[in-house]
Design an enzyme around this catalytic site. Structure first.
Site, PDB file in Angstrom:
ATOM      1  N   GLU A 113      43.500  40.251  46.536  1.00 67.01           N
ATOM      2  CA  GLU A 113      43.340  39.321  45.415  1.00 67.01           C
ATOM      3  C   GLU A 113      42.541  38.101  45.878  1.00 67.01           C
ATOM      4  O   GLU A 113      42.782  37.569  46.962  1.00 67.01           O
ATOM      5  CB  GLU A 113      44.704  38.844  44.902  1.00 67.01           C
ATOM      6  CG  GLU A 113      45.515  39.900  44.171  1.00 67.01           C
ATOM      7  CD  GLU A 113      45.122  40.056  42.691  1.00 67.01           C
ATOM      8  OE1 GLU A 113      44.194  39.337  42.234  1.00 67.01           O
ATOM      9  OE2 GLU A 113      45.719  40.910  42.027  1.00 67.01           O
ATOM     10  N   HIS A 151      38.723  46.342  40.869  1.00 66.52           N
ATOM     11  CA  HIS A 151      39.790  46.835  40.001  1.00 66.52           C
ATOM     12  C   HIS A 151      39.214  47.501  38.752  1.00 66.52           C
ATOM     13  O   HIS A 151      39.682  48.557  38.318  1.00 66.52           O
ATOM     14  CB  HIS A 151      40.713  45.671  39.615  1.00 66.52           C
ATOM     15  CG  HIS A 151      42.046  46.095  39.106  1.00 66.52           C
ATOM     16  ND1 HIS A 151      42.981  45.203  38.658  1.00 66.52           N
ATOM     17  CD2 HIS A 151      42.602  47.340  38.966  1.00 66.52           C
ATOM     18  CE1 HIS A 151      44.059  45.881  38.262  1.00 66.52           C
ATOM     19  NE2 HIS A 151      43.856  47.168  38.438  1.00 66.52           N
ATOM     20  N   ASP A 161      38.174  42.887  36.312  1.00 62.04           N
ATOM     21  CA  ASP A 161      38.087  42.089  37.533  1.00 62.04           C
ATOM     22  C   ASP A 161      37.693  42.962  38.714  1.00 62.04           C
ATOM     23  O   ASP A 161      37.981  44.160  38.712  1.00 62.04           O
ATOM     24  CB  ASP A 161      39.419  41.363  37.811  1.00 62.04           C
ATOM     25  CG  ASP A 161      40.549  42.302  38.217  1.00 62.04           C
ATOM     26  OD1 ASP A 161      40.854  43.225  37.446  1.00 62.04           O
ATOM     27  OD2 ASP A 161      41.115  42.120  39.306  1.00 62.04           O
TER      28      ASP A 161
END
Ligand code: ZN
Length: 244
Positions: A113, A151, A161
């Protein structure tokens, strides 16, 4: 006697904690252990943006049992890297996802992330840190160049994203992910774009969603659910690279 029994029970519990019981088949089989094995290893890396405004906010989400989401790593805007999940464990970052014939991307990948709200560029310090982390991961697991994904690539119907600001070309320059620079070749008349997207790995169950995810990754200036002459040429170039 009761004391001995209690001690034995404690010992069994301690031993059980040290050596977990093997996962066995659901039908009767004979166990004859072999020493020749190691941990399963990730073969994909999936990148995300958090959609949050700060690392603290993202950490709350990624650690909240009620949210059931996590990632192996979180990279801050300043380049600080936080690890949240053991690399040997299956983090919950990709959700329902597909790449090629692989329908359980969480089991096969590490999730990273990036602290980013989706409407902003990624700072140089953050990308430099990401590149260091990716290099370390690649060295340890020998992950193929084409298996560094976003993703949206593995969940094109649900996810967008990392955003079009994500510097995929910079990553590709360092050997993470496929890339083609213009001018793009002209595909032959019989070129089947949907089959090419599928060959790259995209889930083409919804072709428009697959094209949108493809353009988000490779040509965000032409983000669209339909291919243009330019994005078709790019797709043909990538298809040839993946096949070669
Ligand atoms: Zn994501």
């Amino acid at each position: 006697m009761t004391l001995i029994r209690t001690s034995l029970l404690a010992l069994v519990l301690v031993l059980a904690a040290c050596a977990p019981v093997p996962q066995r088949a659901g039908i009767p089989t004979t166990w004859q252990g072999s020493p020749n094995f190691n941990e399963r290893k990730p073969n994909f890396v999936v990148m995300h943006h958090t959609s949050d405004d700060s690392v603290d906010q993202a950490l709350r989400t990624l650690s909240d049992p009620a949210r059931s989401v996590s990632a192996h790593y979180l990279v801050g805007r300043d380049g600080a890297i936080i690890q949240l999940v053991d690399e040997r464990a299956r983090a919950w970052h990709a959700g329902e996802s597909k790449w090629g014939a692989d329908t359980d991307i969480n089991s096969a990948s590490l999730g990273i992330e990036l602290d980013n709200n989706g409407r902003e560029a990624f700072p140089d310090a953050q990308i430099a840190a990401l590149l260091r982390l990716l290099a370390d991961i690649r060295e340890r697991y020998h992950i193929p160049v084409a298996n560094f994904l976003g993703h949206a690539d593995v969940a094109p119907r649900r996810k967008t994203d990392p955003s079009g600001y994500f510097p995929w070309k910079t990553l590709a320059d360092h050997g993470f992910g496929l890339w083609c620079d213009p001018p793009f070749p002209e595909p032959p008349p019989a070129f089947d774009a949907t089959a090419a997207l599928r060959a790259l790995g995209y889930d083409t169950g919804n072709p428009e969603a697959a094209i949108r995810a493809f353009t988000l990754h490779f040509l965000p200036d032409e983000l669209s659910p339909a291919l243009t002459e330019r994005s078709r040429g790019l797709l043909y170039c990538l298809y040839q690279k993946a096949a070669g």
